[in-house]
Design an enzyme around this catalytic site. Sequence first.
Site, mmCIF file in Angstrom:
data_model
loop_
_atom_site.group_PDB
_atom_site.id
_atom_site.type_symbol
_atom_site.label_atom_id
_atom_site.label_comp_id
_atom_site.label_asym_id
_atom_site.label_seq_id
_atom_site.Cartn_x
_atom_site.Cartn_y
_atom_site.Cartn_z
ATOM 1 N N VAL A 17 -21.023 45.102 -19.264
ATOM 2 C CA VAL A 17 -20.317 46.381 -19.175
ATOM 3 C C VAL A 17 -21.091 47.349 -18.280
ATOM 4 O O VAL A 17 -20.500 48.087 -17.480
ATOM 5 C CB VAL A 17 -20.080 46.977 -20.569
ATOM 6 N N LYS A 37 -23.006 36.268 -10.533
ATOM 7 C CA LYS A 37 -23.469 35.726 -11.808
ATOM 8 C C LYS A 37 -24.038 34.340 -11.527
ATOM 9 O O LYS A 37 -23.299 33.373 -11.334
ATOM 10 C CB LYS A 37 -22.301 35.633 -12.798
ATOM 11 N N GLU A 110 -26.286 39.726 -11.919
ATOM 12 C CA GLU A 110 -26.392 39.849 -13.374
ATOM 13 C C GLU A 110 -27.011 38.593 -13.977
ATOM 14 O O GLU A 110 -26.481 37.495 -13.845
ATOM 15 C CB GLU A 110 -25.024 40.086 -14.009
#
Length: 239
Positions: A17, A37, A110
């Site tokens: 988030v 990712k 991330e």
Amino acid sequence: MSVIVVSGTGTEIGKTVVTSAVAAAAVAAGLSVAVLKPAQTGVGPDEPGDAAEAVRLAGPAVTARELARYPEPLAPDTAARRSGLATPAPSRIAEAAAELAGSHELVLVEGAGGLLVRFDEEGHTLADVARLLEAPVLVVAPAGLGTLNSTALTAEALTARGLHGLGVVVGSWPDSPDLASRCNLADLPKVSGLPLLGAVPQGSGTLAPASFRAAAPGWLAPDLYGTWSAESFLAAWPA
């Protein structure tokens, strides 16, 4: 600062988030954004992963890329070993990030869980990726009791590896924060040596995407393309 590595002090603390919020704030500021990712765990072949969630929340202008996916919700090296699938080497992750940076003004990488979660059996971690990229690391931390220790340990790990900690964002700020959470706002920068760069309200990931995008800049400091002020936030939540 074309690449930011996003790491947590643990799992399930709002890292995706926060990544989405930074992406949304950067897009609102006029930047082209990509989310990478490197290793997605705990999702099936046809299920949306964290990068897809960032696009859903931050908007279709965001480019999403995923390098590896494993079905079990485990550390990437364990999940890869159990599934018999290959793991992405740090050099491959850095290469993918650099490629995205060639066509985007901001790339958010991330990680999976914390900074030192193993990506492969050789023991490579997100820290190795940040070192190769020479990229700053944004630390996402929980609000409550225990976060001072885990955030301080993460900051020490960054320093020991010669990495630059960009700052700390609280990944899920509760509607009614307890005393520990309120005290932690002032104490997190003291114990980590990193500035407090935002606080994302609890449940923000359940907002309608348009509402999420409109609100995101107000959760993040100017260093993350937002308008949030640590001083004002601390004044609003005195200990």
